[in-house]
Each structure stands twice: as C-alpha cells, then as structure tokens.
Scaffold this active site. Structure first.
Site, PDB file in Angstrom:
ATOM      1  N   ARG A  36       0.816  -1.216   0.000  1.00 54.39           N
ATOM      2  CA  ARG A  36       0.000   0.000   0.000  1.00 54.39           C
ATOM      3  C   ARG A  36       0.849   1.265   0.000  1.00 54.39           C
ATOM      4  O   ARG A  36       0.442   2.279  -0.584  1.00 54.39           O
ATOM      5  CB  ARG A  36      -0.956   0.005   1.192  1.00 54.39           C
ATOM      6  CG  ARG A  36      -2.086  -0.971   0.976  1.00 54.39           C
ATOM      7  CD  ARG A  36      -3.071  -0.924   2.094  1.00 54.39           C
ATOM      8  NE  ARG A  36      -4.247  -1.716   1.761  1.00 54.39           N
ATOM      9  CZ  ARG A  36      -5.114  -2.147   2.653  1.00 54.39           C
ATOM     10  NH1 ARG A  36      -4.933  -1.877   3.933  1.00 54.39           N
ATOM     11  NH2 ARG A  36      -6.154  -2.836   2.274  1.00 54.39           N
ATOM     12  N   LYS A 198     -21.149 -15.861   0.292  1.00 60.02           N
ATOM     13  CA  LYS A 198     -22.568 -15.613   0.520  1.00 60.02           C
ATOM     14  C   LYS A 198     -23.305 -14.851  -0.576  1.00 60.02           C
ATOM     15  O   LYS A 198     -22.808 -13.865  -1.101  1.00 60.02           O
ATOM     16  CB  LYS A 198     -22.731 -14.826   1.817  1.00 60.02           C
ATOM     17  CG  LYS A 198     -22.412 -15.672   3.027  1.00 60.02           C
ATOM     18  CD  LYS A 198     -22.664 -14.883   4.279  1.00 60.02           C
ATOM     19  CE  LYS A 198     -22.710 -15.790   5.492  1.00 60.02           C
ATOM     20  NZ  LYS A 198     -22.766 -14.996   6.718  1.00 60.02           N
ATOM     21  N   GLY A 351     -11.241  -8.628  -1.365  1.00 59.29           N
ATOM     22  CA  GLY A 351     -10.120  -8.997  -0.497  1.00 59.29           C
ATOM     23  C   GLY A 351      -9.605 -10.407  -0.749  1.00 59.29           C
ATOM     24  O   GLY A 351      -8.404 -10.617  -0.972  1.00 59.29           O
ATOM     25  N   GLY A 374     -13.459  -3.615   0.164  1.00 61.86           N
ATOM     26  CA  GLY A 374     -14.803  -3.057   0.328  1.00 61.86           C
ATOM     27  C   GLY A 374     -15.115  -1.999  -0.717  1.00 61.86           C
ATOM     28  O   GLY A 374     -16.212  -1.954  -1.274  1.00 61.86           O
TER      29      GLY A 374
END
Ligand code: ADP
Ligand code: MG
Length: 393
Positions: A36, A198, A351, A374
C-alpha cells in the site's frame, strides 16, 4: 465518470495535502507488507518533482476507535515510507493542534510531513466539518489517492474536499479507469465471475453487473443457493434460504436480459468443513445428502475457461471454492490462471480474490488488481463512493 486528476493541477509552489491508504499490516513494530505504501509513491513522487512543492500526508492505521492509542501510531509506518520514498519523512506529533500547525507552516520545498493517525479523533469518521476544515488548512490543494477508503465519507477522504481544490491521485485514477467502464460501456463480450461465501454479500454486485455483462458465472459457496432454487440437491452445502426468492428473481432477470448464467455442473465436496477434509469428486450437478460443495469441479472450470476465450473484458470477484484449504483450491487457481492467460482486459477486486491471485503469483498478468476490498465491491455494486464523487469534474 470524469475526475479531476493531479496531472491537471498547477502544483508550482504549493503545499499539497494528500490522503493515502497506509493501513499496512504491522508485526512487532515492523511493516510486514509495504504494497500500500508503494502504491502511493507514483503520486507522491510526481507531486514532489514539481517546482517548490511540499507535502502533508494523512492516513489512518488500524482501528484506534477515536483514541490516541500509541499502538496505532504512524511512526513505524513513517519509517518504511521514508525508506521507500528515499527522502526524509517527519511524523507529526498529532493530527491537529498548535504544534502540528507550526510544523506544517515551517515546511520547505521538497519536505514531507506525515500526520499522526487521523482515526485518533472520532471527528475523522464522523466527518466533522470543523475537523475537516482544520485538516484542509494544512494545504493549498487536496489530492486523494486512498482508494481503499473511498467508500467512506470521512473528514480526510471527503470532508476536506469541500474546502480545497481537489484532485485524484494516480492510484484512484487507475482504479476508476479500469472499473468504471465495466458499469458503463464494457468491451464485449463481458464476462463477470462472481464467487465467495454468501449470496447476501454479493447479490447487489450481481444485480449491478447483470446490466452490462453478457455472461455471469456464479461460483463459490453462493452457488448452492442458486442450484437449490433450480430444484437441485445440494446436500449439506452452504445455503441461504432467506435469499431463495432473491436468487430466483435474479435468475429470471438474467434470462429476461439474455444474459447467460453459468452455475457449477460438477463439484469437489467434503463431508465436513475442515482443513483436513477428504476431497470427494461429484461428477454431476446434484450433491449427495451427506456431502457439501467446497469447490467447482473440472467440467465447470472447463466451461469458464471456454467462456473466457472470446471475452473482451472480465471482472472477477470472489473465490470459486474454499481456496484456503489446498485440496479445494484448484477451481479458484485454474480460473485465476485462465484470467492471467486471457487477452481480455481483466479486473480482479475483493479482499479474498486478490489474496488468491497473489497466492498463485499471477497479479502481474492481470490488467488491474484492485487495491480496495470493500471499496471495489461497492464500486461494482454501482454505488457512489463519496471519496471519488468529491473528485468528479
Ligand atoms: P472476496 O473477499 O473476494 O469478495 P468473499 O469474502 O465474498 O470474497 O468470499 C471468500 C470466502 O468464500 C473464502 O473465505 C472462501 O473460503 C469462501 N468460500 C468459497 N467457496 C465456498 C464454499 N463452497 N463453501 C463455503 N465457503 C466458501
Ligand atoms: Mg472477503
């Protein structure tokens, strides 16, 4: 979506306030993965190469919950940043206050000041305008290059943009460059491969991508809810019965739009969810009562590979199976390889999908690996990311 980018800003002699995402993993005071920090360097170097510029850098680090907790100090991050940037980086003693103000005002051309963790103040996440104004007073212009937090309207990601001319850094520019066309006008055929655990966490992204894709592949744990509503036996596989109607409605919508849906036609199963579970090949759609689906099977993989051959753009979000367990990683690995070999523009976000791509050493063969888990999911869901909206023309 058109952004104001740092390339268009007149930087000469300016003090630039920049938001980056230096939320890196730390172990015993040492940065364990500097990806990052490296990702922000092109923008920082560009700014510092302009005549007479100085930089005030802000980031969050971990979750100090609005408290000045030394465990979440930017000091160790600053050390790594200084090493990678190749010029001195001073870490401010705080985020706001007289002392910080003095340090900011004494910055000379070419100098870099890293503020303490912006999340030491609850006002950051509350996007308190007074706090944002204070931060904004540190710079003549604002640059945001923190894609990973662009889905949050915080003081340092959105609030400051109300008080300063605001520009996107190269990282945000690149993210938007690759992702925006997927929702607007993708090169076709456009194949979306969506997996993960999910339905509940991926249904919005499915509903968004179905508007522009030609083919949608549904894999991973979420596939079994879809197979069940189609009347198949799914054994002990992960199923969200609450989402049965949603799944049905999605399949109908895809059909109405002439979007091809690929669901697993064979599986690698297990009798329990366990790291040491014995893999059992199931060569058909229906899964015996005592088994659960843990990965897609070879026929399913082959049909995905076939689909990718003619694709012009591909987005992948969510693993095809429980890739954390080696015996159930093959579907995810083979799909990752197919993406790496594809001539299409390939985008990977999420992720765990990004972790999978890195684990298989394929990141360099993907057109764009998103830096925000996200944030990339929300982007693909078609949501307006407040940190990016603030930079739009
Ligand atoms: P991403 O982070 O890429 O968006 P998700 O967080 O949605 O992906 O899903 C990743 C998780 O899904 C992984 O931990 C993986 O083990 C799990 N998963 C994939 N396939 C299955 C399956 N068949 N059964 C249960 N969990 C699964
Ligand atoms: Mg995940």
């Amino acid at each position: 979506m058109k952004l104001n980018t740092v390339r268009e800003a007149d930087l000469t002699g300016k003090r630039v306030l920049i938001r980056v995402d230096f939320n890196v993993p730390l172990k015993e005071g040492v940065v364990k993965d500097d990806t990052r920090i490296r990702a922000a360097l092109p923008t920082l170097n560009y700014i510092l190469e302009q005549k007479g510029t100085s930089v005030v850098v802000m980031s969050h680090f971990g979750r100090p919950k609005g408290q000045k907790n030394p465990d979440f100090s930017m000091v160790p991050v600053g050390k790594k940043f200084e090493e990678l940037l190749g010029r001195p980086v001073k870490v401010a003693p705080d985020v706001i206050g007289e002392e910080v103000k003095k340090e900011v005002e004494s910055l000379k051309a070419g100098e870099v000041l890293l503020l303490e963790n912006v999340r030491f103040y609850p006002d950051e996440e509350k996007n308190n305008p007074e706090f944002a104004k204070e931060l904004a007073s540190y710079g003549d212009i604002y640059v945001n290059d923190a894609f990973g937090t662009a889905h949050r309207a915080h003081a340092s990601t959105e609030g400051v943009a109300h008080y300063l001319p605001s520009y996107a850094g190269f990282l945000i520019e690149k993210e938007v460059h690759f992702m925006a066309p997927l929702l607007e006008n993708p090169d076709k055929p456009f194949v979306a491969i969506i997996g993960g655990a999910k339905v509940s966490s991926k249904i919005t992204v499915l509903e968004s991508l179905v508007k522009t894709c030609n083919t949608i592949v549904i894999g991973g744990g979420m596939a079994y809810t879809f197979l069940k509503v189609q009347g198949h036996e799914v054994g002990k596989s992960l199923v969200e019965d609450d989402f049965a109607d949603t799944a049905k409605a999605f399949l109908k919508a895809a059909k109405d739009k002439n979007v091809k849906v690929i669901l697993p036609v064979d599986h690698v199963c297990a009798s329990e969810f366990d790291e040491n579970a014995k893999p059992v090949a199931v060569d058909g759609i229906d899964i015996p009562a005592e088994l659960m689906g843990m990965d897609i099977g070879p026929k399913t993989t082959a049909s995905i590979v076939e689909e990718l051959k003619s694709a012009k753009s591909v987005v992948w979000n969510g693993p095809m199976g429980v890739f954390e367990f080696a015996q159930f990683a093959k579907g995810t690995e083979d799909v990752a390889k197919a993406l790496a070999e594809s001539k299409a523009t390939t985008v990977v976000g999420g992720g765990d999908s990004v972790a999978a791509i890195n684990k298989f050493g394929l990141a360099s063969k993907i057109s764009h690996v998103s830096t925000g888990g996200g944030a990339s999911l929300e982007f693909l869901e078609g949501k307006v990311l407040p940190g990016i909206k603030a930079l739009e023309k």
